[in-house]
Design a protein around this motif. Structure first.
Motif, PDB file in Angstrom:
ATOM      1  N   THR A   1      51.023  82.018  48.390  1.00  0.00           N
ATOM      2  CA  THR A   1      52.263  82.015  47.616  1.00  0.00           C
ATOM      3  C   THR A   1      52.020  82.530  46.206  1.00  0.00           C
ATOM      4  O   THR A   1      52.825  83.293  45.663  1.00  0.00           O
ATOM      5  N   LEU A   2      50.918  82.138  45.618  1.00  0.00           N
ATOM      6  CA  LEU A   2      50.571  82.576  44.267  1.00  0.00           C
ATOM      7  C   LEU A   2      50.387  84.095  44.220  1.00  0.00           C
ATOM      8  O   LEU A   2      50.920  84.770  43.324  1.00  0.00           O
ATOM      9  N   VAL A   3      49.680  84.647  45.179  1.00  0.00           N
ATOM     10  CA  VAL A   3      49.476  86.098  45.235  1.00  0.00           C
ATOM     11  C   VAL A   3      50.805  86.801  45.491  1.00  0.00           C
ATOM     12  O   VAL A   3      51.106  87.830  44.878  1.00  0.00           O
ATOM     13  N   TRP A   4      51.642  86.255  46.382  1.00  0.00           N
ATOM     14  CA  TRP A   4      52.932  86.870  46.690  1.00  0.00           C
ATOM     15  C   TRP A   4      53.841  86.885  45.465  1.00  0.00           C
ATOM     16  O   TRP A   4      54.546  87.870  45.208  1.00  0.00           O
ATOM     17  N   VAL A   5      53.841  85.826  44.662  1.00  0.00           N
ATOM     18  CA  VAL A   5      54.703  85.761  43.477  1.00  0.00           C
ATOM     19  C   VAL A   5      54.233  86.743  42.423  1.00  0.00           C
ATOM     20  O   VAL A   5      55.041  87.437  41.801  1.00  0.00           O
ATOM     21  N   PHE A   6      52.941  86.851  42.183  1.00  0.00           N
ATOM     22  CA  PHE A   6      52.456  87.710  41.102  1.00  0.00           C
ATOM     23  C   PHE A   6      52.433  89.199  41.472  1.00  0.00           C
ATOM     24  O   PHE A   6      52.535  90.056  40.604  1.00  0.00           O
ATOM     25  N   PHE A   7      52.281  89.512  42.760  1.00  0.00           N
ATOM     26  CA  PHE A   7      52.144  90.915  43.126  1.00  0.00           C
ATOM     27  C   PHE A   7      53.318  91.474  43.923  1.00  0.00           C
ATOM     28  O   PHE A   7      53.226  92.560  44.477  1.00  0.00           O
ATOM     29  N   SER A   8      54.423  90.761  43.985  1.00  0.00           N
ATOM     30  CA  SER A   8      55.580  91.280  44.716  1.00  0.00           C
ATOM     31  C   SER A   8      56.585  91.885  43.769  1.00  0.00           C
ATOM     32  O   SER A   8      56.818  91.523  42.687  1.00  0.00           O
TER      33      SER A   8
ATOM     34  N   VAL B   1      38.064  62.406  61.643  1.00  0.00           N
ATOM     35  CA  VAL B   1      39.011  62.108  60.557  1.00  0.00           C
ATOM     36  C   VAL B   1      38.679  62.929  59.320  1.00  0.00           C
ATOM     37  O   VAL B   1      39.564  63.533  58.703  1.00  0.00           O
ATOM     38  N   VAL B   2      37.407  62.971  58.952  1.00  0.00           N
ATOM     39  CA  VAL B   2      37.003  63.762  57.783  1.00  0.00           C
ATOM     40  C   VAL B   2      37.278  65.245  58.024  1.00  0.00           C
ATOM     41  O   VAL B   2      37.758  65.957  57.126  1.00  0.00           O
ATOM     42  N   GLY B   3      37.011  65.725  59.216  1.00  0.00           N
ATOM     43  CA  GLY B   3      37.291  67.128  59.540  1.00  0.00           C
ATOM     44  C   GLY B   3      38.771  67.462  59.439  1.00  0.00           C
ATOM     45  O   GLY B   3      39.146  68.513  58.914  1.00  0.00           O
ATOM     46  N   LEU B   4      39.623  66.569  59.925  1.00  0.00           N
ATOM     47  CA  LEU B   4      41.067  66.804  59.827  1.00  0.00           C
ATOM     48  C   LEU B   4      41.552  66.782  58.379  1.00  0.00           C
ATOM     49  O   LEU B   4      42.421  67.575  57.998  1.00  0.00           O
ATOM     50  N   ILE B   5      40.993  65.889  57.575  1.00  0.00           N
ATOM     51  CA  ILE B   5      41.353  65.855  56.151  1.00  0.00           C
ATOM     52  C   ILE B   5      40.944  67.162  55.476  1.00  0.00           C
ATOM     53  O   ILE B   5      41.733  67.769  54.730  1.00  0.00           O
ATOM     54  N   LEU B   6      39.724  67.620  55.743  1.00  0.00           N
ATOM     55  CA  LEU B   6      39.262  68.876  55.141  1.00  0.00           C
ATOM     56  C   LEU B   6      40.082  70.069  55.648  1.00  0.00           C
ATOM     57  O   LEU B   6      40.388  70.984  54.867  1.00  0.00           O
ATOM     58  N   LEU B   7      40.451  70.062  56.914  1.00  0.00           N
ATOM     59  CA  LEU B   7      41.294  71.133  57.449  1.00  0.00           C
ATOM     60  C   LEU B   7      42.648  71.145  56.755  1.00  0.00           C
ATOM     61  O   LEU B   7      43.165  72.210  56.394  1.00  0.00           O
ATOM     62  N   GLY B   8      43.246  69.975  56.537  1.00  0.00           N
ATOM     63  CA  GLY B   8      44.518  69.900  55.826  1.00  0.00           C
ATOM     64  C   GLY B   8      44.416  70.420  54.408  1.00  0.00           C
ATOM     65  O   GLY B   8      45.306  71.124  53.923  1.00  0.00           O
ATOM     66  N   VAL B   9      43.324  70.085  53.724  1.00  0.00           N
ATOM     67  CA  VAL B   9      43.128  70.578  52.356  1.00  0.00           C
ATOM     68  C   VAL B   9      42.963  72.098  52.364  1.00  0.00           C
ATOM     69  O   VAL B   9      43.553  72.799  51.519  1.00  0.00           O
ATOM     70  N   LEU B  10      42.187  72.623  53.287  1.00  0.00           N
ATOM     71  CA  LEU B  10      41.977  74.075  53.345  1.00  0.00           C
ATOM     72  C   LEU B  10      43.275  74.819  53.663  1.00  0.00           C
ATOM     73  O   LEU B  10      43.553  75.866  53.055  1.00  0.00           O
ATOM     74  N   VAL B  11      44.077  74.309  54.588  1.00  0.00           N
ATOM     75  CA  VAL B  11      45.356  74.960  54.916  1.00  0.00           C
ATOM     76  C   VAL B  11      46.291  74.924  53.712  1.00  0.00           C
ATOM     77  O   VAL B  11      46.958  75.912  53.390  1.00  0.00           O
ATOM     78  N   SER B  12      46.325  73.793  53.007  1.00  0.00           N
ATOM     79  CA  SER B  12      47.189  73.684  51.817  1.00  0.00           C
ATOM     80  C   SER B  12      46.759  74.669  50.736  1.00  0.00           C
ATOM     81  O   SER B  12      47.608  75.335  50.114  1.00  0.00           O
ATOM     82  N   VAL B  13      45.475  74.773  50.492  1.00  0.00           N
ATOM     83  CA  VAL B  13      44.968  75.714  49.479  1.00  0.00           C
ATOM     84  C   VAL B  13      45.264  77.144  49.911  1.00  0.00           C
ATOM     85  O   VAL B  13      45.653  77.985  49.089  1.00  0.00           O
ATOM     86  N   TRP B  14      45.089  77.445  51.192  1.00  0.00           N
ATOM     87  CA  TRP B  14      45.348  78.795  51.694  1.00  0.00           C
ATOM     88  C   TRP B  14      46.822  79.185  51.473  1.00  0.00           C
ATOM     89  O   TRP B  14      47.098  80.271  50.982  1.00  0.00           O
ATOM     90  N   TYR B  15      47.747  78.292  51.818  1.00  0.00           N
ATOM     91  CA  TYR B  15      49.166  78.599  51.626  1.00  0.00           C
ATOM     92  C   TYR B  15      49.523  78.680  50.145  1.00  0.00           C
ATOM     93  O   TYR B  15      50.331  79.512  49.737  1.00  0.00           O
ATOM     94  N   TYR B  16      48.924  77.836  49.330  1.00  0.00           N
ATOM     95  CA  TYR B  16      49.190  77.886  47.895  1.00  0.00           C
ATOM     96  C   TYR B  16      48.702  79.210  47.315  1.00  0.00           C
ATOM     97  O   TYR B  16      49.413  79.857  46.535  1.00  0.00           O
ATOM     98  N   LEU B  17      47.488  79.620  47.673  1.00  0.00           N
ATOM     99  CA  LEU B  17      46.977  80.897  47.160  1.00  0.00           C
ATOM    100  C   LEU B  17      47.796  82.070  47.680  1.00  0.00           C
ATOM    101  O   LEU B  17      48.031  83.053  46.955  1.00  0.00           O
TER     102      LEU B  17
END
Length: 104
Positions: free
Chosen positions: A97-104, A79-95
């Protein structure tokens, strides 16, 4: 005549209003002490709508996962591993999107 309880240190006795549930049990027995600690945790009701309550809930989950063994411990780790995986995937997609918006 002094009672046997008068010589006991106050820190050795279970805290809270759980003395009624422990009548007739040996106060020096380790199982009785563990049972008293369990009752204390069961009766403790921290507010869950505050940050302190949420952090206390996470701490209680970690403590109970450390006390568990076998399949329950494995389930807690998954359960803890799945929670951490979800947080890491969310941060990865957010970063991304952030890079795509600023450098596109």
């Amino acid at each position: 005549m002094a009672s046997a309880r008068a010589a006991d240190a106050p820190d050795d006795r279970p805290q809270g209003g759980i003395e009624d549930e422990l009548i007739g049990l040996d106060p020096d027995d380790p199982e009785t002490r563990a049972f008293a600690e369990h009752l204390g945790r069961m009766q403790q009701q921290p507010p869950s709508f505050t940050i302190e309550g949420t952090v206390a809930g996470v701490g209680q989950f970690a403590d109970s996962a450390n006390r568990a063994g076998g399949l329950r411990r494995l389930t807690a780790v998954v359960v803890v591993g799945l929670i951490l995986l979800g947080v890491l995937v969310s941060v990865w997609y957010y970063l991304g999107t952030l890079v795509w918006v600023f450098f596109s």
